[in-house]
Design a protein around this motif. Structure first.
Motif, short mmCIF file in Angstrom:
data_model
loop_
_atom_site.label_atom_id
_atom_site.label_comp_id
_atom_site.label_asym_id
_atom_site.label_seq_id
_atom_site.Cartn_x
_atom_site.Cartn_y
_atom_site.Cartn_z
N ARG A 87 0.83 -1.20 0.00
CA ARG A 87 0.00 0.00 0.00
C ARG A 87 0.87 1.25 0.00
O ARG A 87 1.95 1.27 0.59
CB ARG A 87 -0.92 0.00 1.21
N ILE A 88 0.34 2.31 -0.64
CA ILE A 88 1.09 3.56 -0.73
C ILE A 88 0.29 4.72 -0.15
O ILE A 88 0.86 5.70 0.32
CB ILE A 88 1.52 3.84 -2.18
N LEU A 89 -1.04 4.63 -0.15
CA LEU A 89 -1.88 5.72 0.36
C LEU A 89 -2.56 5.37 1.68
O LEU A 89 -2.71 6.23 2.54
CB LEU A 89 -2.96 6.08 -0.68
N LEU A 90 -2.96 4.13 1.82
CA LEU A 90 -3.69 3.69 3.02
C LEU A 90 -2.77 2.90 3.94
O LEU A 90 -1.77 2.34 3.48
CB LEU A 90 -4.87 2.82 2.60
N PRO A 91 -3.12 2.82 5.21
CA PRO A 91 -2.31 2.02 6.14
C PRO A 91 -2.32 0.55 5.73
O PRO A 91 -3.28 0.06 5.14
CB PRO A 91 -3.00 2.21 7.49
N GLU A 92 -1.26 -0.15 6.06
CA GLU A 92 -1.11 -1.57 5.71
C GLU A 92 -2.27 -2.43 6.21
O GLU A 92 -2.63 -3.40 5.58
CB GLU A 92 0.21 -2.12 6.25
N ASP A 93 -2.86 -2.06 7.37
CA ASP A 93 -3.92 -2.89 7.93
C ASP A 93 -5.33 -2.48 7.47
O ASP A 93 -6.32 -2.98 7.96
CB ASP A 93 -3.84 -2.90 9.46
N TRP A 94 -5.42 -1.57 6.50
CA TRP A 94 -6.73 -1.16 5.97
C TRP A 94 -7.35 -2.35 5.25
O TRP A 94 -6.67 -3.06 4.52
CB TRP A 94 -6.58 0.01 5.00
N GLU A 95 -8.64 -2.55 5.45
CA GLU A 95 -9.32 -3.67 4.81
C GLU A 95 -10.03 -3.21 3.54
O GLU A 95 -10.80 -2.24 3.57
CB GLU A 95 -10.31 -4.31 5.78
N GLY A 96 -9.78 -3.90 2.47
CA GLY A 96 -10.45 -3.61 1.20
C GLY A 96 -9.70 -2.60 0.35
O GLY A 96 -8.61 -2.14 0.69
N HIS A 97 -10.34 -2.29 -0.77
CA HIS A 97 -9.76 -1.40 -1.77
C HIS A 97 -10.82 -0.37 -2.16
O HIS A 97 -11.78 -0.70 -2.87
CB HIS A 97 -9.26 -2.21 -2.96
N PRO A 98 -10.69 0.88 -1.70
CA PRO A 98 -11.76 1.87 -1.74
C PRO A 98 -12.31 2.28 -3.10
O PRO A 98 -13.41 2.80 -3.17
CB PRO A 98 -11.15 3.09 -1.05
N LEU A 99 -11.60 2.08 -4.20
CA LEU A 99 -12.16 2.49 -5.49
C LEU A 99 -12.89 1.36 -6.22
O LEU A 99 -13.43 1.57 -7.30
CB LEU A 99 -11.07 3.09 -6.39
N ARG A 100 -12.97 0.19 -5.60
CA ARG A 100 -13.77 -0.88 -6.18
C ARG A 100 -15.24 -0.53 -6.03
O ARG A 100 -15.66 0.05 -5.02
CB ARG A 100 -13.50 -2.20 -5.46
N LYS A 101 -16.01 -0.88 -7.02
CA LYS A 101 -17.44 -0.54 -7.00
C LYS A 101 -18.20 -1.26 -5.89
O LYS A 101 -19.22 -0.77 -5.43
CB LYS A 101 -18.06 -0.83 -8.37
N ASP A 102 -17.68 -2.40 -5.44
CA ASP A 102 -18.35 -3.15 -4.38
C ASP A 102 -17.81 -2.82 -2.98
O ASP A 102 -18.17 -3.46 -2.00
CB ASP A 102 -18.26 -4.65 -4.63
N TYR A 103 -16.98 -1.81 -2.87
CA TYR A 103 -16.35 -1.46 -1.59
C TYR A 103 -17.38 -0.88 -0.62
O TYR A 103 -18.20 -0.03 -0.98
CB TYR A 103 -15.23 -0.44 -1.80
#
Length: 161
Positions: free
Chosen positions: A126-142
């Protein structure tokens, strides 16, 4: 100009690429050939695409299908081309970070926000979010989480405008 570029590339990689008149770009059908194609378009004297302007991920919104658009420019020949690769979430795209150094961070951002994996990347994390963030925010199903590490995650962002 684009027809000349398309002809050079399709002559060399006929079975691996497909020209799209709709988006005026080249789709890479055989992702395993991407590194060979990328190397060819940098080294070929009539192409010389030495500058990766942008690498953008996108979510096709169906069946866990994702894509990456590569916008390339030749600084010496003053020409532009776009390549697109579309895969399902189980597959990986070969990294081009060794060929175009700027791809390193672009690929990491695409991984961070869409979960698209790049094989042989020198440091895919990861480069923008913390390593322990769950999921991927730009996915349509997020689904935005209610909390992150005990802190509420704001849903109403109208006050940011």
């Amino acid at each position: 100009m684009l027809d000349k570029i398309f002809n050079i590339i399709t002559k060399e990689f006929k079975e691996s690429v497909e020209i799209s008149d709709e988006c005026n770009c080249i789709f890479v059908k055989d992702v395993s050939k991407w590194n060979k194609i990328a190397d060819f378009i940098v080294q070929n004297d009539k192409l010389k695409f030495d500058y990766l302007m942008c690498l953008s991920g996108y979510d096709l919104g169906e069946n866990n299908q994702f894509g990456v658009a590569y916008n390339l420019y030749s600084t010496s020949l003053k020409q532009y081309i776009e390549f697109r690769i579309e895969i399902d979430s189980e597959n990986e795209i070969p990294s081009v970070a060794e060929l175009w150094k700027t791809a390193n961070w672009h690929e990491r951002e695409t991984f961070d926000l869409y979960g698209i994996k790049f094989s042989n990347h020198p440091e895919l994390k990861r480069i923008l979010l913390p390593e322990d963030w769950e999921g991927h925010p730009l996915r349509k199903d997020y689904k935005t989480p209610e909390y992150y590490n005990g802190m509420p995650v704001p849903k109403d962002k109208s006050y940011w405008e």
